[in-house]
Design an enzyme around this catalytic site. Sequence first.
Site, short mmCIF file in Angstrom:
data_model
loop_
_atom_site.label_atom_id
_atom_site.label_comp_id
_atom_site.label_asym_id
_atom_site.label_seq_id
_atom_site.Cartn_x
_atom_site.Cartn_y
_atom_site.Cartn_z
CE LYS A 230 -4.65 -2.61 0.70
NZ LYS A 230 -3.48 -3.16 0.77
CE LYS B 195 1.63 -1.07 6.42
NZ LYS B 195 1.61 -0.50 4.78
CB THR C 1 -0.97 0.00 1.54
OG1 THR C 1 -1.79 -0.86 1.57
CG2 THR C 1 -1.34 0.97 1.06
#
Lengths: 304, 304
Positions: free
Chosen positions: A175, A243, A99
């Site tokens: 995403k 994150k 990602t």
Amino acid sequence: MKAFQSVAVIGLGSMGLGMARSLMRGGHEVRGCDLARDALEKLAAAGGSAFNTPAAAAHDADVVVVVVVNAAQTRAVLFGPDGAAEAMKPGSVIISSATMSPVEAQEFAARAGEHGVLYLDAPISGGSARADAGELTVMASGSPEAFSAAQPALDAMAQTVYSLGEDVGVGSSFKIVNQLLAGVHIAAACEAITFAKRLGLDISKVFEVISKSAGNSWMFENRIPHVLEGDYAPHSAVAIFTKDLGIVSELGRKQSFPLPVASAALQLFLMTEAAGMGQDDDSSVARLLAQIAGLELPGMERSN
Amino acid sequence: MKAFQSVAVIGLGSMGLGMARSLMRGGHEVRGCDLARDALEKLAAAGGSAFNTPAAAAHDADVVVVVVVNAAQTRAVLFGPDGAAEAMKPGSVIISSATMSPVEAQEFAARAGEHGVLYLDAPISGGSARADAGELTVMASGSPEAFSAAQPALDAMAQTVYSLGEDVGVGSSFKIVNQLLAGVHIAAACEAITFAKRLGLDISKVFEVISKSAGNSWMFENRIPHVLEGDYAPHSAVAIFTKDLGIVSELGRKQSFPLPVASAALQLFLMTEAAGMGQDDDSSVARLLAQIAGLELPGMERSN
């Protein structure tokens, strides 16, 4: 395109190892690289070839799948010392699955192009069980050539591949939007179930009722059972969402776009990480709130 | 218990009118009361008897269903001047369906008891279409006697009745936890879809992909089509969620329980209401964010 390819998997964590196994089951020759010795041993035990550097693993491969934690690691394994890109042959393809922001994906695609290498912006969704089963969801964008070169490997790893167009960065953007919602829904699920506990409700019953009501989400249904069982062994760790919601938050700032709900969720994950639960299951947000409010959830011992 | 009852419905909005119709279809005699003249006319047209005061509607009824907006209105129609409670016969039952805090539900049950009247704490979920179809979900708590007295009417109105125990307040608490999640999920869905627009994505495709991914929620799937169609006619209005998340927020404060994600969502609904969209569909949070960021969603004309 050859039906059976030589595929290098860079990053053999729970996702990468599962993807490597699915590739082998699909008939592909699998090479792998990871900093962790035991990950390489698991790969070898499953029938793959272990290498010490991305360059060594990627040499002569048709496909290089990058399944590391973030953009910085992707940059290092592709373009750093002993990086994969230099070792790859012209016309081979990188399937980049970490990602990251669309800008970084675009940077990596351009640098791959300088090596004559194709690049598929291909973040994944589905968790380690589905990686093992070859049933991932892939949100992919890239040139028709990149899709074509990646197809046999994708077929082995994924149940669903969304083709989101030719522009690298679109896969990463999809995403990120998914992670925004997933992160908010986990935080909200944990907030709601601990609030229910505070209200004196039977939280198993709350789970039963809400999961069939308009308050349900994919994450509520998936994560709350961890809380009910008091099992915080990491299926997906808190640190993944500090994150990923960090990427969401940074991209929001760069785009001057306000994200108040996602920001509140990020702060809850940061609090949970700050309280020492960064490597535990992301449903630990419920444990944090229970600790703060002095509530006893399953699996929690009162410390006083 | 009689199979066919005399049921008074107090509050004939989109939910109450649908419930009145379902009761009549179930063979019950329905009496109704509402401040709005046209609501009474609709009830009469459907075969019910219209009354001007809660007391007149509730006189001799076996069941009084209260489907007004909030606790204050519930208090007024039950215990205010010309209120229903005084007119009800001993052993009859109040089915109280407005969303409210458990403390208020307990107060109303106690006051009903002073009149010899039973009380079922019975918030509803499902929207006006399911009210019309007699397919609501009811989250109910109360004494076995209250459940028993309410059963024939519940059978006509609901597909699912969760029996959540004897303690009045538990039904209301379940509804509040559901509304916390529902409100957060609407706000997050609107935040995510407008962020996707900012990132230049095809938001119809985003809906298609996310609704099959881990980022999905019941509300994402239900509300985002309104945004894609640019149709903000109220299925459920913004003001419902400033009210319901307001109850959530106030109860959190009273319980000294932090609710950071729900609070962020509440602020987004308040901003949307402040911008003049309080009576529009709750997916208008997406319109607010688009207006702020200068994005053009379907159905929005640029004002400059």
